[in-house]
Design a protein around this motif. Sequence first.
Motif, mmCIF file in Angstrom:
data_model
loop_
_atom_site.group_PDB
_atom_site.id
_atom_site.type_symbol
_atom_site.label_atom_id
_atom_site.label_comp_id
_atom_site.label_asym_id
_atom_site.label_seq_id
_atom_site.Cartn_x
_atom_site.Cartn_y
_atom_site.Cartn_z
ATOM 1 N N TRP A 129 0.753 -1.335 -0.094
ATOM 2 C CA TRP A 129 0.039 -0.192 0.063
ATOM 3 C C TRP A 129 0.747 1.250 0.148
ATOM 4 N N LEU A 130 1.837 1.262 0.760
ATOM 5 C CA LEU A 130 2.914 2.287 0.889
ATOM 6 C C LEU A 130 3.935 2.479 -0.263
ATOM 7 N N ALA A 131 3.838 1.767 -1.232
ATOM 8 C CA ALA A 131 4.933 1.728 -2.298
ATOM 9 C C ALA A 131 4.964 3.067 -2.962
ATOM 10 N N HIS A 132 3.549 3.582 -3.054
ATOM 11 C CA HIS A 132 3.722 4.790 -3.848
ATOM 12 C C HIS A 132 3.065 5.927 -3.357
ATOM 13 N N ARG A 133 3.114 5.971 -1.947
ATOM 14 C CA ARG A 133 2.328 6.969 -1.220
ATOM 15 C C ARG A 133 3.123 7.473 -0.184
ATOM 16 N N THR A 134 3.194 8.740 0.000
ATOM 17 C CA THR A 134 3.894 9.482 1.082
ATOM 18 C C THR A 134 3.388 9.200 2.505
ATOM 19 N N PHE A 135 1.888 9.302 2.504
ATOM 20 C CA PHE A 135 1.247 9.058 3.719
ATOM 21 C C PHE A 135 0.262 7.883 3.616
ATOM 22 N N ILE A 136 -0.289 7.547 4.840
ATOM 23 C CA ILE A 136 -1.172 6.514 4.739
ATOM 24 C C ILE A 136 -2.588 6.714 4.137
ATOM 25 N N ALA A 137 -3.371 7.558 4.602
ATOM 26 C CA ALA A 137 -4.718 7.755 4.097
ATOM 27 C C ALA A 137 -4.726 8.721 3.013
ATOM 28 N N THR A 138 -4.197 9.960 3.158
ATOM 29 C CA THR A 138 -4.355 10.861 2.068
ATOM 30 C C THR A 138 -2.975 11.227 1.718
ATOM 31 N N ASP A 139 -3.015 12.504 0.769
ATOM 32 C CA ASP A 139 -1.808 12.876 0.298
ATOM 33 C C ASP A 139 -1.171 13.705 1.394
ATOM 34 N N GLU A 140 -1.829 14.235 2.507
ATOM 35 C CA GLU A 140 -1.124 14.920 3.402
ATOM 36 C C GLU A 140 -1.063 13.957 4.866
ATOM 37 N N THR A 187 -2.014 12.893 8.414
ATOM 38 C CA THR A 187 -3.318 13.045 9.252
ATOM 39 C C THR A 187 -2.913 12.412 10.642
ATOM 40 N N VAL A 188 -4.161 12.231 11.327
ATOM 41 C CA VAL A 188 -3.931 11.587 12.479
ATOM 42 C C VAL A 188 -3.760 10.001 12.517
ATOM 43 N N ALA A 189 -4.363 9.525 11.306
ATOM 44 C CA ALA A 189 -3.950 8.176 10.951
ATOM 45 C C ALA A 189 -2.455 7.793 10.958
ATOM 46 N N ASP A 190 -1.918 8.934 10.440
ATOM 47 C CA ASP A 190 -0.328 8.577 10.404
ATOM 48 C C ASP A 190 0.416 8.607 11.643
ATOM 49 N N ILE A 191 -0.233 9.481 12.666
ATOM 50 C CA ILE A 191 0.356 9.346 14.031
ATOM 51 C C ILE A 191 0.189 7.781 14.565
ATOM 52 N N LEU A 192 -1.146 7.377 14.319
ATOM 53 C CA LEU A 192 -1.404 6.233 14.994
ATOM 54 C C LEU A 192 -0.577 5.028 14.411
#
Length: 213
Positions: free
Chosen positions: A147-158, A160-165
Amino acid sequence: MLKVYGFSRVNEFARGNTRDLRVLWALEEMGLPYEIVGMDHPNHALDSDEFRAKNPFGQIPVIDDDGVVVTESGAILLYLARKSGKLMPHDLAGEAQVLRWTIAALSTIEVPVLALWFVDMTGGKGTEPHEALHQWSDMRLEQLDGWLAHRTFIATDEFTVADILMTHVLSARSTDPSLLKPYQHVRTYQTRCMDRPAWKRTFDAYCERVETA
């Protein structure tokens, strides 16, 4: 003012690894004012009637926002994101992705790696439960890596709190670092998030404040 019930004193193993860090990191990112109510875990401060009235499970973190009491780190971060308007998209579709990955961090990822740690800590390393949990954890981390292969952050392009968790789950002592070694995208993502100045400020302040029993 918003009160954060966080640790002031913990056992040595737990220091730097407690879930109140998730809340403190979010507040630092959001720039919200707050005060910390320090709790002495080894002296059973979490067992007091006053604290159990706020959280019957006797766990940290807890916030009290002028009478609005929220427990559970995921619920707290989602509440703070809605309150501040930060670390959460303002559109329904974007918010849904943050909710999705908040739950995934605390269930799909944290449950197997935490269970594996508990089995190993209680002498189960090398047993069939250990092997089963290791395979489960590997499967989930491999899927996350894809999932993270072509993404900077986990849920959106910015960010978010999901990245903290998700980042805190991946970096916890209950997550065996050797589990992450095969997964380059997971490790790059983890480093990217933990390089944020707000995390570094949060962690430094925590280490200065929290004593070891």
